[in-house]
Design a protein around this motif. Structure first.
Motif, short mmCIF file in Angstrom:
data_model
loop_
_atom_site.label_atom_id
_atom_site.label_comp_id
_atom_site.label_asym_id
_atom_site.label_seq_id
_atom_site.Cartn_x
_atom_site.Cartn_y
_atom_site.Cartn_z
N LYS A 112 0.82 -1.20 0.00
CA LYS A 112 0.00 0.00 0.00
C LYS A 112 0.86 1.26 0.00
O LYS A 112 2.00 1.26 0.47
CB LYS A 112 -0.91 0.02 1.23
CG LYS A 112 -1.85 -1.17 1.33
CD LYS A 112 -2.90 -1.15 0.23
CE LYS A 112 -3.90 -2.28 0.40
NZ LYS A 112 -4.91 -2.29 -0.69
N THR A 138 -2.20 4.39 -4.73
CA THR A 138 -2.46 3.91 -3.37
C THR A 138 -1.97 2.49 -3.14
O THR A 138 -2.07 1.97 -2.03
CB THR A 138 -3.96 3.99 -3.04
OG1 THR A 138 -4.69 3.21 -4.01
CG2 THR A 138 -4.45 5.43 -3.09
N GLU A 139 -1.48 1.84 -4.19
CA GLU A 139 -0.92 0.51 -4.05
C GLU A 139 0.07 0.25 -5.18
O GLU A 139 0.10 0.97 -6.17
CB GLU A 139 -2.02 -0.56 -4.05
CG GLU A 139 -2.87 -0.59 -5.29
CD GLU A 139 -4.01 -1.60 -5.19
OE1 GLU A 139 -4.26 -2.10 -4.08
OE2 GLU A 139 -4.63 -1.89 -6.22
N GLU A 183 4.50 -1.15 3.17
CA GLU A 183 3.86 0.17 3.19
C GLU A 183 4.84 1.25 2.75
O GLU A 183 6.03 1.19 3.08
CB GLU A 183 3.34 0.51 4.60
CG GLU A 183 2.16 -0.31 5.04
CD GLU A 183 1.62 0.17 6.38
OE1 GLU A 183 2.06 1.25 6.85
OE2 GLU A 183 0.77 -0.53 6.96
#
Length: 354
Positions: A112, A138-139, A183
């Protein structure tokens, strides 16, 4: 156990519950004294529930021989019975698994992204495979797959314009599923970024170049706010250039393209070029006193592989690391002015705000 025996066991189970619970006589009148009416009410309610459960069990088992059918075939009776049983047991697991779930040996790496507003962010998987991440993403997921049991490591190739991003859970070993827990957390980058020299010296056996970054934040000269990275390379976790003064093949490099840099007091040092390098004299020295800081660099911003203390894993006196001096406007002195030094001595760091 054959199907007939299994069926007999099912029916015996249902009959046994009926007899022991009194449900088979549920329709018969029950005479109780008034003082037992409340107790009878609760028993009656429980009996209704149990009778319903027995009905469902009977529906599933059908008290008749079951054919050997595929429970994954939606046209089979076994499928219907399995669905009913899963409902009773509140089982949310998948009914059927694809054969690929058992045979898959290669998996993807991704995760992510939070707060990415700029363009130009690039990621590198295992020092070799790179992807560019569009603004607002977003990813992410690398297009190549990694074998089960293999090590993976994700690094930044370059930061996004106007953002400083950090990685979380960026290394690990592939098990039996796709990696999805990496992340990338991004925030606005500095406008006029500070460069400072640490007060303390730090040992060479830190593990890799990027591990020096934490020392920038714990040093007494830390300005008190902002995120900093150390101007140290190893060619693996951090690299400024592959070719002399070109800025190609960068990896997690500390200087941003076309970025103005200042001292903590606000004095202008210089603006980097389009590749995040300084190739001409600085307007002012980074510090006002001589320094002796680790760099691992050659004078042209390439990595000196013979001067990185075995990729910053040793503090042995028999190994060497390149050091520079920040009390200068000359790039040669800044990058490698002190030459090759013993890895056994702690040295300062040039820390660059992000």
């Amino acid at each position: 156990m054959n199907d007939n025996k299994l069926t007999n066991s099912r029916c015996y189970f249902v009959t046994k519950i009926q007899r022991t619970s009194g449900i088979e006589n549920h329709s018969k009148p029950i005479t109780k004294e008034p003082k037992f009416k409340k107790l009878f009410y609760h028993f009656h309610t429980f009996s209704d529930f149990t009778l319903g459960l027995i009905f469902v069990i009977s529906l599933v088992t059908n008290c008749s021989p079951s054919e050997l059918e595929n429970t994954c075939d939606i046209s089979s009776k076994s499928y219907e019975k399995t669905i009913a049983a899963k409902f009773i047991l509140s089982d949310s697991n998948p009914l059927c698994l694809s054969a690929n779930s058992f045979n898959q040996t290669d998996f993807t790496v991704g995760g992510k992204i939070f707060g990415l507003t700029g363009s130009g962010l690039t990621l590198i998987l295992n020092h070799n495979n790179s992807i560019t991440i569009p603004s607002g993403s977003t990813e992410f997921s690398f297009p190549i797959q990694i074998p089960k049991g293999a090590h993976y490591e994700v690094n930044f190739g370059s930061q996004a314009e106007g953002n400083f991003c950090e990685l979380v859970n960026s290394t690990g070993t592939v098990s039996n599923k796709n990696i999805r827990d990496i992340e990338i957390n991004c925030q606005p980058s500095c406008l006029k970024c500070i460069i400072f020299i640490t007060q303390n010296g730090y040992p060479a056996n830190i593990g890799k170049a990027s591990n020096f970054d934490s020392s920038c934040h714990s040093d007494p000269n830390y300005p008190g706010s902002g995120t900093y990275k150390a101007m140290v390379v190893d060619g693996i976790s951090r690299r400024a250039s592959i070719t002399a003064n070109l800025g190609d093949g960068q990896m997690d490099w500390v200087f941003k393209p076309n970025q103005a840099y200042i001292r903590p007091g606000g004095i202008n040092i210089e603006t980097s070029n389009a590749k995040g390098l300084f190739t001409s004299a600085l307007s002012a020295p980074i510090t006002t006193i001589s320094s002796d800081h680790w760099t691992g660099l050659n004078t042209d911003w390439t990595t000196n592989l013979d001067g990185v203390c075995l990729k910053w894993t040793t503090n042995s006196a028999s190994e060497l690391g390149t050091a520079g001096d920040a009390y200068t406007q000359d790039i040669v002195t800044l990058t490698a002015g002190k030459g090759l030094q013993n890895c056994s001595v702690n040295r300062e760091l040039v820390c660059v705000e992000q």
